[in-house]
Design an enzyme around this catalytic site. Structure first.
Site, PDB file in Angstrom:
ATOM      1  N   CYS A 128       0.810  -1.221   0.000  1.00 32.61           N
ATOM      2  CA  CYS A 128       0.000   0.000   0.000  1.00 32.61           C
ATOM      3  C   CYS A 128       0.846   1.276   0.000  1.00 32.61           C
ATOM      4  CB  CYS A 128      -0.945  -0.009   1.199  1.00 32.61           C
ATOM      5  SG  CYS A 128      -0.136  -0.436   2.748  1.00 32.61           S
ATOM      6  N   HIS A 242      -2.470   6.790   4.146  1.00 30.74           N
ATOM      7  CA  HIS A 242      -1.009   6.934   4.246  1.00 30.74           C
ATOM      8  C   HIS A 242      -0.579   8.265   3.614  1.00 30.74           C
ATOM      9  CE1 HIS A 242      -0.730   2.889   5.528  1.00 30.74           C
ATOM     10  NE2 HIS A 242      -0.200   2.307   4.481  1.00 30.74           N
TER      11      HIS A 242
END
Ligand code: A2P
Length: 336
Positions: A128, A242
């Site tokens: 990710c 993120h």
């Protein structure tokens, strides 16, 4: 032709987003099979307004399945993905189990959708943090090859699963109430703290597994084994998006105006770069969004040769970092 789709790990943080992405993107589903551990059998999850019952994952779960989306950890993928393939399914795997296997395409559709066609039953979804940091840079790499990249990540709880998201909320509440809290999922106190990524450190290199994944996977996805990278991965007390600070050096001189134009036209990317009002990518704004936010675009003054740019990105870990990217891969499989 509508397909039979299985979700392995349907009750997890990514699993739930698979359900939402399939419904929202109108993926042609004939039957959706929700699979999880014995603990979840009988639980009902809603898909496109209908309640579906979770079944236990077994070796017989994949009869008649066309596409299986896996997100239940590397161990489950290693054991069950080959079983799914033998039953005739194509697996899109969100774990790290097969990513570096030379037989398995590792795909971010905005970058290397063409690699999907070479699959032998499994297509891997990348790490990710790698997806969110490198998807925006691809048009730059094509315009003026990036030869070196330094990435520092600010990673959300969701990457460690639903239990880690609960731990962030619970430990923050305990902290504010002045109660003691014993971490159960993550190795360190998470409330009002941050820590080096909770994966093992390689004693030879000093890099943790997450950092090694970002570096290796980027070379494979870009198809550029000579790309030099260094990553520092850090877990921050954010729920589901993120962020990353990225500095890259190109083969030829590059200026920030050119980078801004390339990023403004990059698929899956939205510019958030308002210097006057100091508004730049934030995990809060990236959450629940398909696009990766990019800003803070500026010449890297640490490189007076003019070959380097620094920028900042934020992207939803559960969507573009996981479920959305996997469903985009499935859409390409459908079109093939
Ligand atoms: P369950 O909810 O039944 O434990 P997360 O990434 O949010 O931690 O989610 C992990 C997912 O993987 C969950 O859906 C979880 O199901 C599933 N899972 C974990 N272990 C197994 C197992 N042994 N067999 C099947 N599914 C599993």
């Amino acid at each position: 032709r509508p397909l039979t789709v299985a979700i392995v790990g349907a009750t997890g943080a990514v699993g739930m987003e698979f359900l939402r992405c399939l419904a929202e993107r109108r993926f042609p589903v004939k039957e959706l099979r929700l699979l999880a551990s014995a603990r979840s059998v009988g639980r009902e999850l809603s898909f496109d307004g209908k309640a579906l019952v979770v079944q236990e994952l077994t070796e017989k779960s994949f009869e008649g399945v066309d596409i299986a989306l896996f997100s239940a950890g590397g161990g489950i993928s290693k054991r069950y993905a080959p079983i799914a393939v033998a039953a005739g399914a194509i697996v899109v795997d969100n774990s790290s189990a097969f990513r570096m296997d030379p037989e398995v395409p590792l795909v971010i559709p905005e970058i290397n959708a063409g690699a999907i066609a070479g699959h032998k039953g499994i297509v891997a979804n990348p790490n990710c943090a790698a997806i969110i940091a490198i998807t925006p840079l691809w048009p730059i790499h094509q315009h003026n090859r990036i030869r070196r990249m330094t990435i520092a990540t600010y990673q959300a709880a969701s990457g460690a699963g639903a239990a880690a998201m609960d731990e962030l909320a619970d430990s923050t509440r305990a902290y504010l109430d002045g109660r003691a809290f014993q971490p159960r999922v993550l190795p360190h106190p998470y409330a009002f703290n941050l820590f080096s990524h909770n994966t093992a450190i390689d004693p030879e290199t000093g890099y943790n597994d997450e950092e090694t994944k970002v570096m290796r996977e980027t070379r494979k996805i870009y198809g550029d084994p000579d790309l030099r990278l260094s990553a520092t991965c850090v877990r921050v007390p954010v729920l589901r998006a993120h962020a990353a600070a990225v500095t890259f050096e190109c083969e030829r001189p590059i200026d920030e105006a050119r980078v801004r134009v390339l990023l403004a036209n990059a698929p899956g990317v939205r510019l958030v770069d308002d210097r006057e009002r100091n508004i730049f990518p934030m995990p809060r704004d990236a959450s629940q969004q398909d696009d990766i936010l990019v800003g803070r675009i500026r010449q890297d003054l640490g490189d007076p040769s003019g070959h380097s740019i620094s920028l900042f990105v934020a992207g939803d870990q559960l969507l573009k970092g996981a479920a959305l990217n996997a469903v985009q891969i499935a859409e390409h499989l459908l079109a093939a």
